[in-house]
Design a protein around this motif. Structure first.
Motif, short mmCIF file in Angstrom:
data_model
loop_
_atom_site.label_atom_id
_atom_site.label_comp_id
_atom_site.label_asym_id
_atom_site.label_seq_id
_atom_site.Cartn_x
_atom_site.Cartn_y
_atom_site.Cartn_z
N VAL A 144 0.82 -1.21 0.00
CA VAL A 144 0.00 0.00 0.00
C VAL A 144 0.86 1.27 0.00
CG1 VAL A 144 -1.99 -1.09 1.10
CG2 VAL A 144 -0.23 -0.01 2.52
N SER A 145 2.16 1.13 0.05
CA SER A 145 3.04 2.30 0.04
C SER A 145 4.38 1.90 -0.54
CB SER A 145 3.21 2.86 1.46
OG SER A 145 3.88 1.92 2.29
N GLY A 146 5.23 2.90 -0.77
CA GLY A 146 6.56 2.66 -1.30
C GLY A 146 6.68 3.00 -2.77
N HIS A 147 7.90 3.32 -3.18
CA HIS A 147 8.19 3.67 -4.56
C HIS A 147 9.69 3.50 -4.79
CE1 HIS A 147 8.75 6.14 -8.19
NE2 HIS A 147 7.45 5.97 -8.40
N PRO A 148 10.10 2.98 -5.94
CA PRO A 148 11.53 2.72 -6.17
C PRO A 148 12.42 3.95 -6.16
CG PRO A 148 10.18 1.53 -7.77
CD PRO A 148 9.27 2.50 -7.06
N SER A 149 11.84 5.15 -6.13
CA SER A 149 12.68 6.35 -6.20
C SER A 149 12.80 7.08 -4.87
CB SER A 149 12.12 7.32 -7.25
OG SER A 149 10.90 7.90 -6.82
N VAL A 150 12.20 6.56 -3.79
CA VAL A 150 12.29 7.27 -2.52
C VAL A 150 13.69 7.06 -1.92
CG1 VAL A 150 9.83 7.13 -2.07
CG2 VAL A 150 11.33 5.35 -1.19
N GLU A 151 14.14 8.03 -1.16
CA GLU A 151 15.54 8.06 -0.73
C GLU A 151 16.01 6.82 0.03
OE1 GLU A 151 18.75 10.97 1.54
OE2 GLU A 151 16.62 11.47 1.57
N PRO A 152 15.26 6.29 1.01
CA PRO A 152 15.79 5.10 1.70
C PRO A 152 16.07 3.93 0.77
CG PRO A 152 13.95 6.07 2.92
CD PRO A 152 13.98 6.75 1.59
N PHE A 153 15.20 3.73 -0.23
CA PHE A 153 15.43 2.64 -1.17
C PHE A 153 16.62 2.94 -2.07
CE2 PHE A 153 10.61 1.70 -0.91
CZ PHE A 153 10.81 0.91 0.20
N VAL A 154 16.73 4.18 -2.53
CA VAL A 154 17.84 4.55 -3.40
C VAL A 154 19.18 4.32 -2.68
CG1 VAL A 154 18.97 6.47 -4.61
CG2 VAL A 154 16.48 6.23 -4.71
N GLN A 155 19.25 4.70 -1.42
CA GLN A 155 20.48 4.48 -0.65
C GLN A 155 20.75 2.99 -0.48
OE1 GLN A 155 22.54 6.87 0.22
NE2 GLN A 155 21.22 8.53 -0.47
N PHE A 156 19.70 2.21 -0.27
CA PHE A 156 19.84 0.76 -0.12
C PHE A 156 20.34 0.14 -1.43
CE2 PHE A 156 17.57 -3.47 -0.13
CZ PHE A 156 18.43 -4.10 0.76
N TYR A 157 19.77 0.56 -2.56
CA TYR A 157 20.20 0.04 -3.85
C TYR A 157 21.68 0.34 -4.09
CZ TYR A 157 15.11 0.06 -4.76
OH TYR A 157 13.75 -0.12 -4.69
N ALA A 158 22.09 1.57 -3.75
CA ALA A 158 23.49 1.96 -3.95
C ALA A 158 24.42 1.07 -3.13
CB ALA A 158 23.68 3.43 -3.58
N ARG A 159 24.04 0.76 -1.91
CA ARG A 159 24.88 -0.09 -1.07
C ARG A 159 25.00 -1.50 -1.65
NH1 ARG A 159 22.18 3.04 3.02
NH2 ARG A 159 23.72 4.37 4.07
#
Length: 330
Positions: free
Chosen positions: A110-125
């Protein structure tokens, strides 16, 4: 390692905020346009070594027959697909040899998006961890589909799965080798990862009493919140929460199931689902590894301000898993 007093105090504040989330504020909102769903991250939130682009996958005209036979399908929609890499000039070259992390985000459907900052930082790691272990940052891309959220009845099950399947088919159409693709996800996205793997290979959920007993009062994710999000995901489809395509934990696993890595924490209310998944895979001699971190709450992997050390350790474990899994196929 036990949590520090500072971490515990911070988690109490987060839990207090989550405790009132019985009906997520996004529910009932208007449908996002394709442009809104395809929005790129705020440039200020993207690490300087990370490149991102978004492409639109066409709706799948012939969705997987298992989906079609289960319940009436939702109207097919185009799917924004986000591509993250450490080198922009290599993102579209030699795709047949490129490793792919096909990742589905969390958010309880019901929430979340691939471009939000916590996910972006996680992807980078994750990408940095793969690069540090392989010695070649240009040979890995993380792909994150923006699947529909069950904030409206027309986006309930199986809309998200239709989108995930369409996005995966789109990645294959670009020339990426399926043997180089690792399917992953966190929280609700982890369930999508299990179900997508099942659909690809052709072959929780109603919350258990144990999950309710695990609700120690510490985890940020309460049982009522989980139950509410689950009810919105299935909507009025008539499909049970224990259906294997709703909850991957109930799938009929076989020994040929791909090697699986599960990362979870002892402080997670839903930890028994991960333990049961490992148990069921092991019962059919499917290769599976379960890693349990001490005391961390649900969604700790996007809380870098509190759990950076654990996140970096997890990223290294994912990188090792990805590289070992793909080397074993050669």
């Amino acid at each position: 390692m036990p949590l520090t007093e500072e971490q515990r105090n911070a988690m109490e504040q987060v839990r207090a905020a989550f405790s009132i989330l019985l009906i997520p504020p996004s529910l009932g909102r208007s449908v996002e346009s394709l442009d809104e769903r395809a929005r790129l991250p705020d440039p200020g939130t993207v690490p300087t070594d990370l490149t991102v682009k978004v492409e639109i996958a066409p709706p799948s005209p012939n969705p997987h027959p298992l989906l079609h036979n289960k319940v009436p399908l939702k109207t097919p929609d185009p799917v924004p697909v986000f591509f993250y890499a450490l080198h922009s000039d290599k993102m579209d070259s030699d795709v047949g040899d490129t490793r792919v992390i096909f990742h589905m985000h969390s958010g309880g459907n019901v929430s979340g998006h691939p471009s939000v900052e916590p996910f972006v930082q996680f992807y980078a790691r994750l990408l940095r961890a793969v690069a540090s272990r392989s010695g070649d940052a240009s040979k890995c891309v993380l792909v994150a589909p923006c699947y529909r959220l069950a904030t409206l009845p027309q986006n309930a099950f199986p809309a998200a799965l239709q989108d995930v399947v369409a996005a995966y088919e789109y990645v294959l159409s670009k020339g990426y080798n399926p043997s180089n693709i690792v399917i992953s996800g966190d929280s609700a996205g982890g369930n999508h990862a299990i179900v997508l793997t099942h659909l690809i290979t052709r072959r929780l959920t109603d919350l258990s009493e144990q999950a309710k007993a695990n609700a120690s009062g510490f985890d940020i994710l309460t049982v009522p919140v989980c139950e509410t999000m689950s009810s919105y995901y299935v909507g009025d489809s008539g499909v049970a929460l224990t259906d294997p395509l709703v909850s991957g934990a109930y799938l009929p696993f076989m020994q040929s199931w791909p090697k699986t890595l599960i990362l979870v924490s002892g402080g997670d209310t839903l930890i028994d689902a991960s333990r049961e998944l490992k148990k069921r895979l092991a019962a059919v001699n499917a290769p599976v590894e379960l890693v349990e971190y001490d005391e961390l709450p649900h969604a700790w992997w996007v809380m870098s301000e509190l759990f950076l050390g654990e996140i970096q350790d997890a990223a290294q474990k994912v990188a090792r898993f990805l590289l070992e899994s793909q080397s074993s196929r050669l």
